[in-house]
Scaffold this active site. Sequence first.
Site, PDB file in Angstrom:
ATOM      1  N   ALA A  85       0.937  -1.130   0.000  1.00 45.17           N
ATOM      2  CA  ALA A  85      -0.068  -0.147   0.098  1.00 45.17           C
ATOM      3  C   ALA A  85       0.935   1.298   0.051  1.00 45.17           C
ATOM      4  CB  ALA A  85      -0.990  -0.104   1.085  1.00 45.17           C
ATOM      5  N   ASP A 100      -2.870 -13.071  -4.242  1.00 50.68           N
ATOM      6  CA  ASP A 100      -2.498 -11.543  -4.095  1.00 50.68           C
ATOM      7  C   ASP A 100      -0.980 -11.422  -3.611  1.00 50.68           C
ATOM      8  OD1 ASP A 100      -3.344  -8.742  -3.945  1.00 50.68           O
ATOM      9  OD2 ASP A 100      -2.903  -8.705  -2.008  1.00 50.68           O
ATOM     10  N   LYS A 108       2.587 -10.107  -5.338  1.00 51.33           N
ATOM     11  CA  LYS A 108       3.454  -9.183  -4.714  1.00 51.33           C
ATOM     12  C   LYS A 108       4.829  -9.556  -4.731  1.00 51.33           C
ATOM     13  CE  LYS A 108      -0.262  -6.964  -1.982  1.00 51.33           C
ATOM     14  NZ  LYS A 108      -0.842  -6.885  -0.586  1.00 51.33           N
TER      15      LYS A 108
END
Length: 815
Positions: A611, A678, A682
């Site tokens: 993030a 996910d 990453k």
Amino acid sequence: MKVLKFGGSSLASPERIKLVSKTIQKHLEEDAVVSVFSAFGGVTNDLLEMAELAAKEDIRYKEILAANEKRHLDAARELVPVANQSSILSKIKNEFNRLETLYEGVYLLNELSDKTRHVISGFGEILSSQIIAEYFKGLGIKSQFADTRDLIVAKNASEKVQVNYDLTNANIEIFFGSHQSGLYVVPGFVSKNEQGFPSTLGRGGSDFTAAIIAGALHTEKVLIYTDVNGMYTANPNLVPHAYSLKEISYEEAMELSHFGAKVLYPPTIQPLLDKKIEIHIKNTFEPEQAGTVISRSSKKNFRWVTGITHIDSIKLVNIEGSGMVGVPGFSKRLFETLYLEGVNVVLITQASSEHSICIAVKADEAEKAKAAVDEAFQNEIAFKKIKPAEIEGNVAIIALVGDRMKSHHGLSGKMFSALGNNNINIRAIAQGSSERNISAVIAKKDVTKALNTLHEQFFEVPSKEINLFVTGVGNVGGKLIAQLKKQEDYLLEKLRLKIRVLALSNSRQMLFNEDGIDLDNWQEELKNGEPANKQEFLDRVREFNLRNSIFVDNTASADISQYYKHYLADSVSVVTCNKIACADAYENYEQLQNLAREYGASFLYETNVGAGLPIIDTLQNLIASGDRIQKIQAVLSGSLNYVFNTYDTSEPFYKVVEQAKEQGYTEPDPKIDLSGVDVARKILILARESGLKLELDDIERDDFLSQESLHSTSNEEFFELLKKDEPAFQKIYENAKSKGSELKYVAQLENGKAKVGLQEVGPQHPFANLSGSDNIVLFFTDRYPEQPLIVKGAGAGADVTASGIFADIIRIGKK
């Protein structure tokens, strides 16, 4: 004595003429005034349009003629007292009778000569000046009408004007010496030729008329009244931040006017230059404004570049071939040919190899130029020593102008760099030996972007305008817009960045506003937007063609990620939290990186991992500084970390996942997070940033979900299966708890291989006690072999993700 000139926009209506009269009366309090008038706004265009229609035997000219006659009669009736109207109304009708006769002749002959065109186009000035002279008479102001057809002698060839100054100056001196008046009313634009036949000084010739009279009478200055506050740094209709110049030199004014600045007719300076007569460009509607003074020097202009201008009605004519190399006199033959055809060359550039010559000419002269060149060099073309001339359209010339440019190094580099960074291709370059003008030929579609880019570079620095096109306005997108609004003043004051949101889109609607969307009311405006369409969104961004453009993707859409390559290829930067593009096939990931480099755009995706944490940036800096990655260990899923930090069997597992979804910690489809896909994406992105060519299928995954739940087809089905699998989750939890360990979903990269999976970590492990949705990354490198470089912090949530996107936008803005 003062010479004042008023353009057509200043005379567009009786109300404006009354305003002009007040300005003239104020000047009359100080000195005698020679007032030169253009035709009423738009009349000259109508006169020429009627001539063209008549030549084509199109009787619509009669409707336009009747409308213009009515316009002039109505103006006279409003401006002139009833008792004095009969004379001026009779004059107007007589002039229109003459016009009608001329048009009938053109209609019958089906022919429009240059001589007839000059006669017809001059009627507007005669009519306006006669009406205004009568208006002054009604005000009790004595005025002397001076018909410039009896004063100015000009030789015309199409639009090219040459004035016989000996005869003209003598006529003016005799007239003004024998007629004493406080006010002289003079029609601009019109003249006569050496044979005594009515002619004109070319479009914009009323400026020239005022200058000729001022030069002959040796006045101190000429005041040109128009509808803007002087000459501007750039065309204010195309460059919103352009501003008026207080003072420029004669040479700068000539360069700017020759290259498209329409405030001043280029030949105007000619009769004033040697006599050092100042030109003041003033605004009729704001006469108290200083305007622009054109004089011998521009000492008050502190910038190296004085103005930016352009010409868009041009075409390139290219001549190329080996038969030109080392051949003496080739250029002489070329330009002599063009001279004999009456073709004006606007710009010339020749390669040092002498293999090609490129010239820019007026668009309507390009075909004539090509035909003349091909005929003149027909032998060379026949023997294939040179190619037939080629015409290239849809181009324009932009130019930097300034007296001080020659004493400052690097201006050309700044100009071309700024254009190149915004994907504006330069077709040809020219710079005069005086170094007062640097010109470049570009695509016509890029003119507005180029002018704004250069204006920002040379006049607005250090401020910079960033244009955002945002898709995805849910949790993350909504937070981003709120942050942009909140920090608007700070960004402008501290970072000199003005960030505008020009487009918004969700899955249903999209909204565009080239002036910027109101961020206080964007939700309501978007509801009333047009249907969302990804291709149309791209097309509109291309159509806007703005500098410093950024496409922001706040979605998790694979379809939208497919459009990144098109944005980058148009030099539109891309900022995204969408991991799909960077975790796609390696060749697609590499293509995006290459496109960004090739087209000078930025492709930033810091929020793909962690993030708002600077994980990718830290890794890139390590690699760029020569460090080498040995191993990466990380907890990269804020959602999974939140889930396993929260789950203690007091509430069922599915309830904890629901809470994570509601708080924005998971993707819209939580299975993406819980399946490990996910996290796999990453660690794949970090592997690629480390220099490895891995694919998503190369990432080893240790699933903790049942195969049945992994293959569920909806969120509802997925949550039902999580309920069913609750005993399995309790067992995993109890096993870890019995050992005093915590559950963490860990990603690891080592020896060129990557894997993800649920692990038990002891209380001494750096991953222990990782709270909430925090992420942590351990970088083991050649420089950090034992004690890793650690990046740790909140790794999920709309606010922190939006702040990461915001940071990427700022990073581009500060480039």
